[in-house]
Design a protein around this motif. Sequence first.
Motif, PDB file in Angstrom:
ATOM      1  N   THR A  20     -12.715 -20.814  -1.563  1.00  0.00           N
ATOM      2  CA  THR A  20     -11.335 -21.249  -1.702  1.00  0.00           C
ATOM      3  C   THR A  20     -10.449 -20.305  -0.908  1.00  0.00           C
ATOM      4  OG1 THR A  20     -10.980 -19.936  -3.693  1.00  0.00           O
ATOM      5  CG2 THR A  20     -11.688 -22.209  -4.000  1.00  0.00           C
ATOM      6  N   LYS A  22      -6.111 -19.730  -0.097  1.00  0.00           N
ATOM      7  CA  LYS A  22      -4.717 -20.153  -0.179  1.00  0.00           C
ATOM      8  C   LYS A  22      -4.178 -20.269   1.236  1.00  0.00           C
ATOM      9  CE  LYS A  22      -0.904 -17.731  -1.238  1.00  0.00           C
ATOM     10  NZ  LYS A  22      -0.049 -16.811  -1.939  1.00  0.00           N
ATOM     11  N   ASP A  23      -3.554 -21.367   1.526  1.00  0.00           N
ATOM     12  CA  ASP A  23      -2.965 -21.582   2.837  1.00  0.00           C
ATOM     13  C   ASP A  23      -1.721 -20.703   2.963  1.00  0.00           C
ATOM     14  OD1 ASP A  23      -1.946 -22.478   5.228  1.00  0.00           O
ATOM     15  OD2 ASP A  23      -1.833 -24.581   4.645  1.00  0.00           O
ATOM     16  N   ALA A  26       1.390 -22.647   3.135  1.00  0.00           N
ATOM     17  CA  ALA A  26       1.672 -23.564   2.028  1.00  0.00           C
ATOM     18  C   ALA A  26       2.888 -23.088   1.248  1.00  0.00           C
ATOM     19  CB  ALA A  26       0.471 -23.670   1.101  1.00  0.00           C
ATOM     20  N   ALA A  38      -0.758 -25.640  -2.865  1.00  0.00           N
ATOM     21  CA  ALA A  38      -1.942 -26.223  -2.220  1.00  0.00           C
ATOM     22  C   ALA A  38      -2.976 -25.129  -1.939  1.00  0.00           C
ATOM     23  CB  ALA A  38      -1.556 -26.915  -0.924  1.00  0.00           C
ATOM     24  N   VAL A  39      -4.237 -25.443  -2.226  1.00  0.00           N
ATOM     25  CA  VAL A  39      -5.355 -24.529  -1.990  1.00  0.00           C
ATOM     26  C   VAL A  39      -6.437 -25.290  -1.230  1.00  0.00           C
ATOM     27  CG1 VAL A  39      -7.156 -23.153  -3.093  1.00  0.00           C
ATOM     28  CG2 VAL A  39      -4.868 -23.208  -4.081  1.00  0.00           C
ATOM     29  N   ALA A  40      -6.986 -24.653  -0.198  1.00  0.00           N
ATOM     30  CA  ALA A  40      -8.088 -25.254   0.562  1.00  0.00           C
ATOM     31  C   ALA A  40      -9.410 -24.872  -0.095  1.00  0.00           C
ATOM     32  CB  ALA A  40      -8.056 -24.785   2.004  1.00  0.00           C
ATOM     33  N   LYS A  42     -13.433 -25.105   0.737  1.00  0.00           N
ATOM     34  CA  LYS A  42     -14.420 -25.386   1.789  1.00  0.00           C
ATOM     35  C   LYS A  42     -15.798 -25.454   1.151  1.00  0.00           C
ATOM     36  CE  LYS A  42     -11.578 -23.072   5.150  1.00  0.00           C
ATOM     37  NZ  LYS A  42     -11.431 -21.978   6.109  1.00  0.00           N
ATOM     38  N   ASP A  67      -7.544 -33.902  -2.048  1.00  0.00           N
ATOM     39  CA  ASP A  67      -7.388 -34.605  -0.782  1.00  0.00           C
ATOM     40  C   ASP A  67      -8.470 -34.134   0.189  1.00  0.00           C
ATOM     41  OD1 ASP A  67      -6.234 -36.142   1.244  1.00  0.00           O
ATOM     42  OD2 ASP A  67      -4.875 -34.541   1.841  1.00  0.00           O
ATOM     43  N   GLN A  69      -9.541 -33.222   3.607  1.00  0.00           N
ATOM     44  CA  GLN A  69      -8.844 -32.833   4.830  1.00  0.00           C
ATOM     45  C   GLN A  69      -9.712 -32.957   6.078  1.00  0.00           C
ATOM     46  OE1 GLN A  69      -5.449 -31.244   5.112  1.00  0.00           O
ATOM     47  NE2 GLN A  69      -5.453 -32.655   3.411  1.00  0.00           N
ATOM     48  N   LYS A  90      -8.286 -30.309  -0.097  1.00  0.00           N
ATOM     49  CA  LYS A  90      -7.030 -29.680  -0.497  1.00  0.00           C
ATOM     50  C   LYS A  90      -6.760 -30.091  -1.925  1.00  0.00           C
ATOM     51  CE  LYS A  90      -2.786 -30.860   1.051  1.00  0.00           C
ATOM     52  NZ  LYS A  90      -1.633 -30.954   1.947  1.00  0.00           N
ATOM     53  N   TYR A  92      -4.311 -29.108  -5.533  1.00  0.00           N
ATOM     54  CA  TYR A  92      -3.070 -28.480  -5.989  1.00  0.00           C
ATOM     55  C   TYR A  92      -3.333 -27.769  -7.313  1.00  0.00           C
ATOM     56  CZ  TYR A  92      -0.573 -30.983  -2.372  1.00  0.00           C
ATOM     57  OH  TYR A  92      -0.137 -31.431  -1.165  1.00  0.00           O
TER      58      TYR A  92
END
Length: 95
Positions: A20, A22-23, A26, A38-40, A42, A67, A69, A90, A92
């Motif tokens: 994970t 954090k963008d 964001a 929002a957190v990515a 992978k 979501d 991405q 993505k 939240y």
Amino acid sequence: LQEISDLANKNRIKIAQINTAKDAKAKEEIIAGERLLAVAIKLDLKCGYHALGSFINGLENARYFIDLQDIKIIRDPRDYLVENVNLVLKAYVRK
């Protein structure tokens, strides 16, 4: 992350790695009256096409908003029935 892991296990998908991040760009958003960030997420997966489709469908119907991405699918050179999949999701989270 637990719901993603449970969904992967349900669809017989092996999670090789999960990260994970954090963008940095964001911004906090207010969605449904809550402050969310929002957190990515992978994921590196090993699975077949049908299992991957069921997994993505499950993500779309999850109780949390997730979501898709980015997706990259590469055939595993050792087993033609298995794909190496890189997903970027993505999600939240509450700040």
